[in-house]
Design an enzyme around this catalytic site. Structure first.
Site, PDB file in Angstrom:
ATOM      1  N   ASP A 225     -67.856 -36.715   9.299  1.00 56.96           N
ATOM      2  CA  ASP A 225     -66.725 -37.946   9.253  1.00 56.96           C
ATOM      3  C   ASP A 225     -66.965 -38.987   8.103  1.00 56.96           C
ATOM      4  OD1 ASP A 225     -64.552 -39.435  10.050  1.00 56.96           O
ATOM      5  OD2 ASP A 225     -65.174 -39.785  11.933  1.00 56.96           O
ATOM      6  N   GLU A 263     -62.210 -36.246   6.820  1.00 58.53           N
ATOM      7  CA  GLU A 263     -61.773 -37.257   5.875  1.00 58.53           C
ATOM      8  C   GLU A 263     -60.365 -37.572   6.072  1.00 58.53           C
ATOM      9  OE1 GLU A 263     -59.873 -35.141   4.046  1.00 58.53           O
ATOM     10  OE2 GLU A 263     -60.714 -35.496   1.847  1.00 58.53           O
ATOM     11  N   GLY A 265     -57.571 -35.807   6.031  1.00 61.74           N
ATOM     12  CA  GLY A 265     -56.760 -35.015   5.158  1.00 61.74           C
ATOM     13  C   GLY A 265     -56.368 -35.487   3.753  1.00 61.74           C
ATOM     14  N   ASP A 286     -56.255 -40.181  13.491  1.00 59.23           N
ATOM     15  CA  ASP A 286     -56.730 -39.913  14.823  1.00 59.23           C
ATOM     16  C   ASP A 286     -55.591 -39.693  15.787  1.00 59.23           C
ATOM     17  OD1 ASP A 286     -59.425 -40.376  13.568  1.00 59.23           O
ATOM     18  OD2 ASP A 286     -59.818 -41.823  15.176  1.00 59.23           O
TER      19      ASP A 286
HETATM   20  C1  GLA Z   1     -63.172 -41.271  13.321  1.00 58.53           C
HETATM   21  C2  GLA Z   1     -62.728 -39.987  13.620  1.00 58.53           C
HETATM   22  C3  GLA Z   1     -62.497 -39.714  15.199  1.00 58.53           C
HETATM   23  C4  GLA Z   1     -63.883 -39.984  15.677  1.00 58.53           C
HETATM   24  C5  GLA Z   1     -64.300 -41.387  15.451  1.00 58.53           C
HETATM   25  C6  GLA Z   1     -65.699 -41.597  15.858  1.00 58.53           C
HETATM   26  O1  GLA Z   1     -62.068 -42.276  13.898  1.00 58.53           O
HETATM   27  O2  GLA Z   1     -61.532 -39.658  13.035  1.00 58.53           O
HETATM   28  O3  GLA Z   1     -62.266 -38.522  15.312  1.00 58.53           O
HETATM   29  O4  GLA Z   1     -64.649 -38.988  15.484  1.00 58.53           O
HETATM   30  O5  GLA Z   1     -64.270 -41.685  13.961  1.00 58.53           O
HETATM   31  O6  GLA Z   1     -66.036 -43.045  15.566  1.00 58.53           O
END
Ligand code: GLA
Length: 460
Positions: A225, A263, A265, A286
């Site tokens: 991530d 990342e 998209g 998210d």
């Molecule tokens: C980002 C990701 C989520 C999750 C959180 C964890 O927001 O997009 O899917 O993994 O981090 O902190």
């Protein structure tokens, strides 16, 4: 750490944080012992924030904000030796090479992830109980195999730099063994930055070492991530390079590990995700347990269909089914959309407390078969109006999945045409949610508010 120097050219300064490394001060001015400057977290979409640092004797009062983090603190004067010890070690990225396909993820990965329900409040005991529930509920046998611990498992690094789990995960290898003995697989999460999104230790500067540690523990899946990595990696080439670095490191371990790129998209990730070793890549920000958010992602942000197929999948984020924020019809739309999109199916609820409606939504074999179809086509809309969408997805056996979506708040009658399926004569229609046949000349279906109908249509 704040470092400001003054030369004949004027003032210049750097602020170094554990999250973002060294950040140059922008437009720095110093007046009456107060420094004013701008700090950017590197994301070109986020404007620089305004900071002040006011000197009062030996104390420097520092105030400002990077991303979500606010600082309003006294800093103490340090020596040049302190500063040297705290300065960030910047690491290099590999030059670009396309990795060859490794034969994993022939169909979209299926499993469970801790994030949507537990955020970082996750521990070994809960993960084991989820694994037990995965087996007892029949979900494992329905195809869900990965149990992924998202953010929140990481502890501090050992003296040799190796990553350790935190106290909530006493023995990661033992946990992997526990899952493997049940026919399940274990996934972990990290970031190319120094810190993950929830502030835990990322892999920056330890990429190869972390990949080896994961392999030694028996890890089968890694979600990587971007998080604080965006301060270091901003151009497409840099972001791709950071993902390639971990992709290569995972390959070098010799262990088959599904590699999930997160990342959000950016930078057309679908066009290069496979070449860095990725098996899935997020296409969006998210998800949350709300119809409006789920629908935005699933209908409009699921990525270009041309990039998806065996070995590499668009990922519109994990499932919220069973978390309680949507109606049963809305969750049916969620599952139907993800199945039609050949999206990864990573459940995000508490499997230990699951009602019948939830398990029926997640375990329907006909619906899972659409998602997991060997042809690996990402379905698309063939017609839309203000309230409804009709999608088709060509299947390996020559039939078509047809989904009728009602995006409005009132029931709608939605129809499809044989032309939309590519057939001139339809010989068989099955309603997959009801698990029953439908008359071959039936074209109109009543679809509840925010609901969906999913058909398997055969013809010539
Ligand atoms: C980002 C990701 C989520 C999750 C959180 C964890 O927001 O997009 O899917 O993994 O981090 O902190």
């Amino acid at each position: 750490m704040i470092e400001i120097s003054h030369t004949t050219k004027g003032y210049s300064g750097v602020m170094t944080s554990d999250w973002y490394g060294p950040m140059p001060m922008q437009n720095l001015t110093v007046e009456n012992g107060v420094a004013h400057f701008g700090i950017s977290n590197g994301n070109p979409h986020v404007p620089a924030k305004t900071w002040t640092a006011a000197l009062n004797g030996d104390r420097l009062h520092v105030k400002g904000q990077v991303w979500y983090g606010k600082l309003d603190n006294d800093a103490v004067r340090g020596s040049e030796a302190d500063a040297k010890a705290r300065r960030f070690h910047l690491s290099n990225l590999p030059s670009y090479t396309a990795l060859k396909p490794d034969g994993l993820a022939k169909t979209p990965p299926m499993g469970w992830s801790s994030w949507n329900k537990f955020a970082d409040h996750i521990d070994d005991k809960t993960v084991r109980e989820i694994a037990d529930a995965m087996v007892a509920s029949g979900l494992r046998d329905a195809g869900y195999r990965y149990i992924n611990i998202d953010d929140g498992w990481q502890g501090k690094r050992a003296a040799d730099g190796s990553i350790q789990p935190n106290a909530r995960f006493p023995d990661m290898k033992a946990l992997a063994d526990y899952l493997h003995n049940k026919g399940l697989k274990l996934g972990l999460y990290s970031s190319p930055g120094p810190k993950t999104c929830a502030g835990y230790e990322g892999s920056y500067g330890h990429v190869e070492q972390d990949a080896k540690t994961y392999a030694a523990w028996g890890i089968d899946y890694l979600k990587y991530d971007l998080c604080s990595g965006e301060a270091f990696y901003q151009t497409q080439a840099q972001i791709r390079g950071a993902y390639q670095q971990m992709g290569q490191a995972l390959r070098a371990t010799g262990r088959p590990i599904i590699y999930s790129l997160c990342e959000y998209g950016r930078d057309n990730v679908g066009s290069w995700g496979r070449s860095v070793g990725g098996h899935l890549w997020r296409t969006t920000g998210d998800i949350s347990d709300k119809y409006s958010v789920m629908a935005k992602l699933g209908f409009d942000k699921n990525g270009a269909a041309s990039n998806a197929g065996p070995g590499g999948w668009n990922d519109p984020d994990m499932l919220e089914v069973g978390n309680g924020g949507m109606s049963e019809d809305e969750y049916r739309t969620h599952m139907t959309l993800w199945a039609m999109s050949a999206a990864p199916l990573l459940m995000g609820h508490d499997l230990r407390h699951m009602d019948k409606a939830t398990s029926q939504l997640l375990e329907n074999p006909g619906v899972i078969a659409i998602d997991q179809d060997a042809k690996g086509i990402q379905g698309q809309a063939v017609s839309k109006d203000a309230n409804t969408e009709v999608w088709t997805k060509a299947l390996a056996d020559g039939s078509q999945a047809v989904a009728l979506f009602n995006r409005s708040k009132a029931p709608q009658v939605i129809s499809f045409t044989p032309a939309e399926t590519g057939f001139t004569r339809i010989s068989k229609v099955t309603d997959l949610w009801r698990q029953q046949g439908v008359a071959t000349d039936k074209r109109q279906f009543k679809v509840p508010a925010h609901g969906a109908v999913l058909l398997k249509v055969t013809g010539v």
